[in-house]
Design a protein around this motif. Structure first.
Motif, PDB file in Angstrom:
ATOM      1  N   VAL A   1      28.007   8.728   8.075  1.00  0.00           N
ATOM      2  CA  VAL A   1      28.252   9.635   9.206  1.00  0.00           C
ATOM      3  C   VAL A   1      29.750   9.806   9.470  1.00  0.00           C
ATOM      4  O   VAL A   1      30.302  10.873   9.279  1.00  0.00           O
ATOM      5  CB  VAL A   1      27.539   9.142  10.485  1.00  0.00           C
ATOM      6  CG1 VAL A   1      27.837  10.075  11.665  1.00  0.00           C
ATOM      7  CG2 VAL A   1      26.033   9.067  10.254  1.00  0.00           C
TER       8      VAL A   1
ATOM      9  N   PRO B   1      18.186   8.849   2.217  1.00  0.00           N
ATOM     10  CA  PRO B   1      18.186   9.928   3.227  1.00  0.00           C
ATOM     11  C   PRO B   1      17.476   9.568   4.525  1.00  0.00           C
ATOM     12  O   PRO B   1      17.966   9.903   5.608  1.00  0.00           O
ATOM     13  CB  PRO B   1      17.483  11.085   2.497  1.00  0.00           C
ATOM     14  CG  PRO B   1      17.761  10.851   1.053  1.00  0.00           C
ATOM     15  CD  PRO B   1      17.781   9.360   0.881  1.00  0.00           C
TER      16      PRO B   1
ATOM     17  N   ILE C   1      19.531   7.660   7.050  1.00  0.00           N
ATOM     18  CA  ILE C   1      20.638   8.390   7.671  1.00  0.00           C
ATOM     19  C   ILE C   1      20.117   9.502   8.575  1.00  0.00           C
ATOM     20  O   ILE C   1      20.795   9.911   9.516  1.00  0.00           O
ATOM     21  CB  ILE C   1      21.557   8.990   6.581  1.00  0.00           C
ATOM     22  CG1 ILE C   1      22.073   7.868   5.659  1.00  0.00           C
ATOM     23  CG2 ILE C   1      22.740   9.718   7.194  1.00  0.00           C
ATOM     24  CD1 ILE C   1      22.883   6.799   6.346  1.00  0.00           C
ATOM     25  N   ALA C   2      18.900   9.983   8.308  1.00  0.00           N
ATOM     26  CA  ALA C   2      18.356  11.130   9.038  1.00  0.00           C
ATOM     27  C   ALA C   2      18.375  10.898  10.548  1.00  0.00           C
ATOM     28  O   ALA C   2      17.881   9.896  11.044  1.00  0.00           O
ATOM     29  CB  ALA C   2      16.933  11.413   8.565  1.00  0.00           C
ATOM     30  N   GLY C   3      18.965  11.830  11.252  1.00  0.00           N
ATOM     31  CA  GLY C   3      18.969  11.785  12.710  1.00  0.00           C
ATOM     32  C   GLY C   3      20.007  10.895  13.334  1.00  0.00           C
ATOM     33  O   GLY C   3      20.236  10.959  14.549  1.00  0.00           O
ATOM     34  N   LYS C   4      20.666  10.050  12.530  1.00  0.00           N
ATOM     35  CA  LYS C   4      21.627   9.103  13.119  1.00  0.00           C
ATOM     36  C   LYS C   4      22.822   9.827  13.728  1.00  0.00           C
ATOM     37  O   LYS C   4      23.294   9.469  14.809  1.00  0.00           O
ATOM     38  CB  LYS C   4      22.094   8.106  12.064  1.00  0.00           C
ATOM     39  CG  LYS C   4      20.988   7.190  11.550  1.00  0.00           C
ATOM     40  CD  LYS C   4      20.380   6.369  12.674  1.00  0.00           C
ATOM     41  CE  LYS C   4      19.322   5.403  12.171  1.00  0.00           C
ATOM     42  NZ  LYS C   4      18.129   6.060  11.662  1.00  0.00           N
TER      43      LYS C   4
ATOM     44  N   HIS D   1      27.924  15.665  14.241  1.00  0.00           N
ATOM     45  CA  HIS D   1      27.482  16.475  13.100  1.00  0.00           C
ATOM     46  C   HIS D   1      28.647  16.514  12.121  1.00  0.00           C
ATOM     47  O   HIS D   1      29.686  17.097  12.396  1.00  0.00           O
ATOM     48  CB  HIS D   1      27.115  17.893  13.533  1.00  0.00           C
ATOM     49  CG  HIS D   1      26.691  18.762  12.379  1.00  0.00           C
ATOM     50  ND1 HIS D   1      25.453  18.655  11.780  1.00  0.00           N
ATOM     51  CD2 HIS D   1      27.353  19.734  11.693  1.00  0.00           C
ATOM     52  CE1 HIS D   1      25.368  19.529  10.791  1.00  0.00           C
ATOM     53  NE2 HIS D   1      26.508  20.192  10.724  1.00  0.00           N
TER      54      HIS D   1
ATOM     55  N   SER E   1      27.111  13.424   6.933  1.00  0.00           N
ATOM     56  CA  SER E   1      25.709  13.298   7.350  1.00  0.00           C
ATOM     57  C   SER E   1      24.895  14.486   6.895  1.00  0.00           C
ATOM     58  O   SER E   1      23.713  14.348   6.547  1.00  0.00           O
ATOM     59  CB  SER E   1      25.622  13.139   8.871  1.00  0.00           C
ATOM     60  OG  SER E   1      26.076  14.308   9.542  1.00  0.00           O
TER      61      SER E   1
ATOM     62  N   GLU F   1      21.746  13.239   4.630  1.00  0.00           N
ATOM     63  CA  GLU F   1      20.411  13.454   5.183  1.00  0.00           C
ATOM     64  C   GLU F   1      19.524  14.231   4.221  1.00  0.00           C
ATOM     65  O   GLU F   1      18.301  14.054   4.217  1.00  0.00           O
ATOM     66  CB  GLU F   1      20.508  14.222   6.505  1.00  0.00           C
ATOM     67  CG  GLU F   1      21.014  13.398   7.660  1.00  0.00           C
ATOM     68  CD  GLU F   1      21.127  14.191   8.939  1.00  0.00           C
ATOM     69  OE1 GLU F   1      21.296  13.586  10.005  1.00  0.00           O
ATOM     70  OE2 GLU F   1      21.042  15.443   8.877  1.00  0.00           O
ATOM     71  N   ARG F   2      20.124  15.093   3.416  1.00  0.00           N
ATOM     72  CA  ARG F   2      19.355  15.927   2.493  1.00  0.00           C
ATOM     73  C   ARG F   2      19.235  15.296   1.108  1.00  0.00           C
ATOM     74  O   ARG F   2      18.426  15.732   0.302  1.00  0.00           O
ATOM     75  CB  ARG F   2      20.003  17.311   2.396  1.00  0.00           C
ATOM     76  CG  ARG F   2      19.788  18.137   3.655  1.00  0.00           C
ATOM     77  CD  ARG F   2      20.842  19.221   3.812  1.00  0.00           C
ATOM     78  NE  ARG F   2      20.544  20.058   4.968  1.00  0.00           N
ATOM     79  CZ  ARG F   2      20.767  19.711   6.225  1.00  0.00           C
ATOM     80  NH1 ARG F   2      21.290  18.531   6.492  1.00  0.00           N
ATOM     81  NH2 ARG F   2      20.470  20.530   7.219  1.00  0.00           N
TER      82      ARG F   2
ATOM     83  N   ASN G   1      12.019  12.364   8.123  1.00  0.00           N
ATOM     84  CA  ASN G   1      13.246  13.137   8.332  1.00  0.00           C
ATOM     85  C   ASN G   1      13.035  14.104   9.488  1.00  0.00           C
ATOM     86  O   ASN G   1      12.856  15.292   9.289  1.00  0.00           O
ATOM     87  CB  ASN G   1      13.608  13.890   7.052  1.00  0.00           C
ATOM     88  CG  ASN G   1      14.979  14.539   7.136  1.00  0.00           C
ATOM     89  OD1 ASN G   1      15.752  14.243   8.045  1.00  0.00           O
ATOM     90  ND2 ASN G   1      15.270  15.431   6.226  1.00  0.00           N
TER      91      ASN G   1
ATOM     92  N   SER H   1      10.103  13.127  16.554  1.00  0.00           N
ATOM     93  CA  SER H   1      10.018  12.167  15.457  1.00  0.00           C
ATOM     94  C   SER H   1       8.608  11.632  15.207  1.00  0.00           C
ATOM     95  O   SER H   1       8.381  10.943  14.225  1.00  0.00           O
ATOM     96  CB  SER H   1      10.960  10.991  15.736  1.00  0.00           C
ATOM     97  OG  SER H   1      10.601  10.351  16.949  1.00  0.00           O
TER      98      SER H   1
END
Length: 787
Positions: free
Chosen positions: A315, A339, A342-345, A352, A356, A360-361, A535, A542
């Motif tokens: 991030v 991923p 890390i997603a949403g962190k 943003h 990240s 995430e992807r 994700n 979530s």
């Protein structure tokens, strides 16, 4: 994402202009939102050098400059900029030049002195909104060279709208692969040479290898971080939308845009002991590079030294360990973060970042070493210094598994509707960097590359072939359908009729997300099987819902915040007890809150109660004629004493009740009444049958029974109806009384019995005989006595 056309063409350059290239990429599924020029059109603007600079004889704020523009004789140009001075390389618009906005440069006189051109600023060339002074060029800028050529202004910025599944295209490398596949141009990955000396001075370890299966570091010593970022690199970064920082940070950003691998550089002097990749502990805090301090949650993966957190993994880095101009020894990081971890962190901390976005992807887990070498090569070439060997922490068992996928020619033809040439199919698979592990005359077994996280099933391979063929070129085929038309039972109720039944009761339909927050899930249905998304779109979305109530309560909450306190809403949708098809069920649910009727002058407002919601549900169930029972019970989301489970044939099919005070307070809501029932109960009716109307008078009898206060009236009514008396037409409640002249623990229930015959008017004796049967049943079954 913005990429420079010239940068892309350094990697691969098809023989088409940018407009054609953009159209081809869009048709192949990589949508181009627009193409913008680096600079607007202008001409006759060159590099010049100010030979001398003197004050204008008749104007204090103007300067009389002699400028060498490569035309032999110097040009006399009058300039009022504050930063104009002798021996400065500048941008000169000569006489006859046409600048943005329609300005044409002519020979002019200012206060009696002739001027043969204009010394320009960035804003006058349309390259900036405003400027503090004229543009200053490097001292080695060649005099007389066209400024468009010198600044590489004949270039385009291509804006790409990349879908979430194509994380591999967030780089020049990724787009180059797409161009290669679309134009059948061979593509080879460049080699990056690094002369490594000795081992890294920092020991690293990973305690959570499932979240970080691969973590590489390398020390680079003896660098000069005060040198300027090379112009070629600075131009590529700024035109791609990146701000400039120190040269080391610019290099890591350059590698991110070029190869798609986020990297980070730590100042070695600020690292205490060794590096560990771990989850945050209670009390961990970090001041980030954006100068905000955050308290870290235990599910956040961090990079830490022996004393504190240095970065939020994937991030953003921390301010305390960031590189500065004085940094001479750095630790480079290149990693693969899973991923889901890390997603949403980033969103959880209000961030943003470019890192990240990619992690995430999914980032290519096989490119970490190459990215490390590329960054090291650039740092050593630009900043000097010596690099160590790479220190690797790799858990091969935790890295993503590249499972083979088998696809057949028959399957491709069935999905696309036409046959593709086998050689063409194989060529495209190779161009996409897919490994063909096995093939027959009409099938291929494909192993997807490490950078394609979106290729997992045969349908994904067919989609790749379709987009490379061109969605605009797919032939139009007449559809053939092997229809198996089944008869629809007359007993079924149309869903539209069910919706209209609720609308007629004052309800409005809402459609909410199937994803809810963990907070709502714990409030509404804490005992349900909690299905967490890998994700999620956001932290508030979530969990897969197990009840429709969460979405309905969010709707009430949103309306009440805007002053709409009276409302009735319903929703029909899927609820999830698991991820398999047989673990999903359609339900209909409603919520009612506020007053029973709109405010009016003739009567006082009356608040809704439990029986209003019950009447609405009974009106809905009247469509199917389902005879359900309401049994007092308890539900975690509903208020004790105002909760009932809905039973049909001894099977629970739903719930009804008032929202619990705890949930009401937690959500800051007024009193709400909720119901939810399986949709099949509502839509499964009975075949309509004709029943003749009686021509004879009805006979009614009222009976008042004294019985235990705990016995529900529904039990009395149901028992009377189950007697199946020939002439009984209906039973209804018209009064309940408890108080004076009624024994404590008892209540008086007044029922109306209606009798009617199709053949004759019933006599008093016939009616009374039926009533006596009812009274005997009430006495025997409920110990009820006639009052």
């Amino acid at each position: 994402m913005n990429i420079l056309s010239s940068w892309l063409r350094e990697w691969i350059s098809p023989d088409v202009n940018d407009e054609v290239l953009a159209e081809q990429l869009t048709m192949a599924g990589l949508e181009v939102d627009g193409i913008d020029s680096v600079a607007p059109v202008f001409n006759k603007v060159v590099v010049g050098s100010i030979v001398s600079c003197e004050k204008h004889p008749d104007a204090d704020k103007l300067n009389l400059c002699q400028v060498d523009a490569g035309e032999g004789d110097n040009l006399q140009i009058i300039c009022g900029a504050k930063n104009v001075r002798a021996d400065l390389k500048v941008v000169v618009a000569t006489v006859g030049a046409k600048l943005p906005g329609g300005l044409k440069i002519k020979k002019a006189k200012l206060r009696g002195v002739e001027s043969f051109g204009m010394i320009c600023s960035d804003s006058e060339l349309g390259m900036a909104d405003s400027s503090d002074g004229i543009t200053e060029l490097p001292a080695d800028a060649p005099i007389g060279q066209d400024i468009r050529e010198y600044l590489s202004l004949d270039d385009n910025i291509i804006e790409l709208d990349i879908t979430p599944n194509r994380g591999d295209c967030f780089s020049i490398l990724g787009v180059a692969r797409e161009v290669s596949a679309n134009y059948n141009i061979p593509f080879s990955f460049p080699e990056f040479e690094v002369k490594a000396q000795g081992d890294s001075k920092i020991n690293t370890s990973v305690s959570n290898t499932s979240a970080c299966p691969k973590y590489l570091t390398r020390t680079v010593s003896g660098i000069n971080n005060t040198v300027d970022t090379p112009k070629w690199m600075a131009d590529k970064l700024t035109r791609s939308g990146q701000a400039l920082h120190s040269v080391v940070v610019d290099i890591t950003n350059y590698v991110l845009l070029e190869l798609g691998q986020p990297m980070h550089a730590f100042d070695m002097a600020k690292i205490d002991g060794s590096i560990e990749v771990r989850n945050a502990k209670a009390g961990d805090k970090i001041e980030l590079l954006n100068e905000t301090t955050v308290s870290l949650e235990s599910n956040t993966l961090i990079i830490a030294d022996d004393s504190s957190a240095l970065a939020i993994a994937g991030v953003m880095g921390g301010m305390a360990s960031s590189t500065q101009d004085s940094s001479t020894e750095i630790l480079l990081e290149s990693a693969f973060f899973e991923p889901v971890s890390i997603a949403g962190k980033a969103r959880n901390y209000g961030l943003h970042t470019e890192s990240s976005l990619r992690f995430e992807r999914g980032v290519d887990f096989k490119i970490t070493e190459k990215a490390m070498d590329r960054a090291t090569q650039l740092i050593v070439d630009i900043c000097g210094g010596t690099a160590s060997e790479i220190n690797s922490c790799i858990d091969d068992g935790a890295l993503p598994k590249l499972e083979p996928i088998t696809i057949t020619q028959e399957k491709i033809q069935k999905v696309l509707g036409f046959e593709l040439d086998a050689n063409w199919i194989e060529e495209k698979f190779i161009n996409l960097d897919f490994e063909i592990s096995n093939k027959t005359s009409n099938s291929w077994t494909i192993v997807p590359p490490s950078f394609r996280f979106d290729i997992r099933i045969p349908a994904d391979l067919i989609e790749e072939l379709a987009r490379l063929y061109g969605y605009d070129k797919l032939p139009v085929q007449k559809l053939s359908l092997d229809a198996n038309i089944n008869a629809t039972t007359e007993a079924s109720i149309d869903k539209y009729d069910a919706m209209q039944a609720l609308v007629s009761r004052g309800y409005q339909e809402v459609i909410t997300y199937s994803f809810i927050s963990e907070k709502y899930q714990d409030l509404i249905d804490p005992d349900a099987n909690k299905i967490t998304l890998s994700n999620p779109i956001s932290a508030d979305m979530s969990i897969m819902r197990s009840s429709l109530w969460a979405g309905l309560l969010q709707t009430v909450e949103s309306n009440q915040r805007r002053g709409h306190t009276d409302g009735r809403f319903f929703e029909i949708g899927l609820c999830f007890d698991g991820v398999k098809a047989d673990e999903q069920s359609n339900k209909v649910a409603g919520v009612a809150t506020g007053n029973r009727h709109e405010a009016q002058w003739s009567s006082e407002s009356q608040a809704l109660d439990f029986f209003d919601a019950k009447a609405d549900l009974e009106s809905l169930l009247a469509l199917s004629g389902a005879k359900v029972d309401f049994e007092q019970s308890e539900h975690s989301a509903l208020q004790k004493g105002q909760t009932a489970k809905i039973m049909l044939n001894d099977k629970q099919v739903g719930w009804i009740g008032a929202l619990s005070p705890t949930a009401q307070k937690e959500l800051s809501l007024s009193k709400c009444y909720l119901f939810e029932i399986d949709l099949d109960v509502v839509l499964t009716g009975k075949i309509a049958k004709y029943q003749p109307f009686s021509q004879y008078q009805q006979a009614t009898r009222d009976i008042a029974l004294v019985l235990d206060v705990d016995i529900p009236v529904a039990k009395l009514v149901q028992s009377i109806e189950n007697m199946n008396q020939t002439y009984l037409k209906g039973v209804s409640l018209f009064d309940i009384y408890a108080g004076e002249n009624i024994e404590s623990g008892k209540k008086s229930v007044a029922l109306n019995l209606t009798y009617q015959s199709l053949e004759a008017t019933l006599s008093d004796n016939e009616v009374n005989a039926n009533v006596e049967e009812v009274l005997r049943l009430m006495q025997d079954k409920f110990s009820a006595v006639l009052r």
